[in-house]
Write an enzyme that holds these catalytic residues in place. Structure first.
Site, PDB file in Angstrom:
ATOM      1  N   GLU A 134       0.819  -1.213   0.000  1.00 51.47           N
ATOM      2  CA  GLU A 134       0.000   0.000   0.000  1.00 51.47           C
ATOM      3  C   GLU A 134       0.858   1.271   0.000  1.00 51.47           C
ATOM      4  OE1 GLU A 134      -3.860  -1.452   2.598  1.00 51.47           O
ATOM      5  OE2 GLU A 134      -1.981  -1.155   3.650  1.00 51.47           O
ATOM      6  N   ASP A 158     -12.278  -6.112  -1.347  1.00 51.56           N
ATOM      7  CA  ASP A 158     -13.189  -7.239  -1.074  1.00 51.56           C
ATOM      8  C   ASP A 158     -14.497  -6.678  -0.518  1.00 51.56           C
ATOM      9  OD1 ASP A 158     -11.105  -6.973   1.367  1.00 51.56           O
ATOM     10  OD2 ASP A 158     -13.084  -7.472   2.149  1.00 51.56           O
TER      11      ASP A 158
HETATM   12  N1  ADE Z   1      -8.986  -4.364   4.630  1.00 51.85           N
HETATM   13  C1  ADE Z   1      -9.344  -4.859   3.442  1.00 51.85           C
HETATM   14  N2  ADE Z   1     -10.396  -5.675   3.531  1.00 51.85           N
HETATM   15  C2  ADE Z   1     -10.734  -5.706   4.844  1.00 51.85           C
HETATM   16  C3  ADE Z   1     -11.728  -6.381   5.575  1.00 51.85           C
HETATM   17  N3  ADE Z   1     -12.601  -7.197   4.988  1.00 51.85           N
HETATM   18  N4  ADE Z   1     -11.767  -6.189   6.921  1.00 51.85           N
HETATM   19  C4  ADE Z   1     -10.875  -5.375   7.519  1.00 51.85           C
HETATM   20  N5  ADE Z   1      -9.900  -4.728   6.875  1.00 51.85           N
HETATM   21  C5  ADE Z   1      -9.834  -4.875   5.543  1.00 51.85           C
END
Ligand code: ADE
Length: 234
Positions: free
Chosen positions: A17, A202
């Site tokens: 990142e 996600d």
């Molecule tokens: N960063 C990226 N996806 C995440 C998730 N599902 N929960 C917490 N932090 C995240």
């Protein structure tokens, strides 16, 4: 507009990142404090301090406080990936925080609302308006789909529908991650303007365990591109 942010701190949890910022810094100097590397250099006419803090709110808080005391940045930006909570968010879409909250802060047993930050007695910490505008403008210039919303942080990778619904409903959050709320909390204490930019990796649901490793690196690059653009505008 007069440029008031001459020294900008950029914090991300993971190497993927921050690498796209770190490797572009000119005349870099590196210092390690409490195991976290701070790379200071020049980029887009500014002094930039880039750090990979590690995953979770404690690492984020340690890094933010150290950055403030050691480098006196005019503002701090937290960037990286997040789980999408708002309807219609797709992988690689961007969420720009209007406010940050900590979804796992809970003194409700004492009668407080969930998420209340005892001591400062607020739930939402507002992001800096100029940073928000610069991030929105940058996403527009790069034609990246984006939205403004609450970003919820906690020391949990959100990977079930049940967790997703709770955070979304309790905080009206658009995205969840694990650091922005802590960066905002520390900045609030020292009155340092801050912003959070996240790219969706996600859906913060039962498929996240598969989606995150598949999409995190690509999503992180989208956020990095917007940070570069923002540094030119800010
Ligand atoms: N960063 C990226 N996806 C995440 C998730 N599902 N929960 C917490 N932090 C995240």
């Amino acid at each position: 507009m007069k440029k008031k942010y001459k020294t900008v701190g950029i914090i991300a949890a993971m190497q993927i990142e921050i690498d796209g910022i770190r490797e572009k810094l000119q005349d870099p100097t590196v210092e390690t404090i409490s195991g976290i590397q701070y790379v200071r250099g020049h980029l887009h006419g500014k002094t930039v301090i880039a750090a990979k803090c590690g995953v979770g709110k404690v690492f984020a808080a340690v890094c933010t406080q150290t950055m403030i005391l050691r480098y006196a940045p005019d503002c701090i930006i937290n960037t990286g990936v997040a789980g999408g909570l708002a309807d219609n968010l797709q992988v690689m879409d961007l969420v720009i925080a209007s406010h940050v909250v900590q979804h796992d802060m809970d003194t409700s047993g004492l009668g407080d609302p969930v998420g209340l930050l005892s001591g400062i007695d607020i739930i939402q910490i507002p992001c800096d308006g100029e940073i928000v505008s610069a991030l929105e403008r940058s996403a527009q210039l790069l034609a990246r789909p984006h939205m403004l919303g609450v970003i919820a942080s906690g020391d949990t990778f959100v990977g079930t529908k049940q967790q997703r619904l709770r955070i979304r409903e309790q905080f009206h959050a658009a995205a969840c991650e694990m650091e922005g709320g802590a960066v905002g909390h520390v900045c609030y204490l020292s009155q340092i303007p801050f912003g959070v930019l996240r790219s969706i990796s996600d859906g913060a649901d039962d498929a996240s365990g598969m989606a995150f490793p598949a999409f995190a690196a690509k999503a992180a690059q989208t956020a990095v591109a917007v940070i570069h653009q923002m540094l030119e505008l800010l």
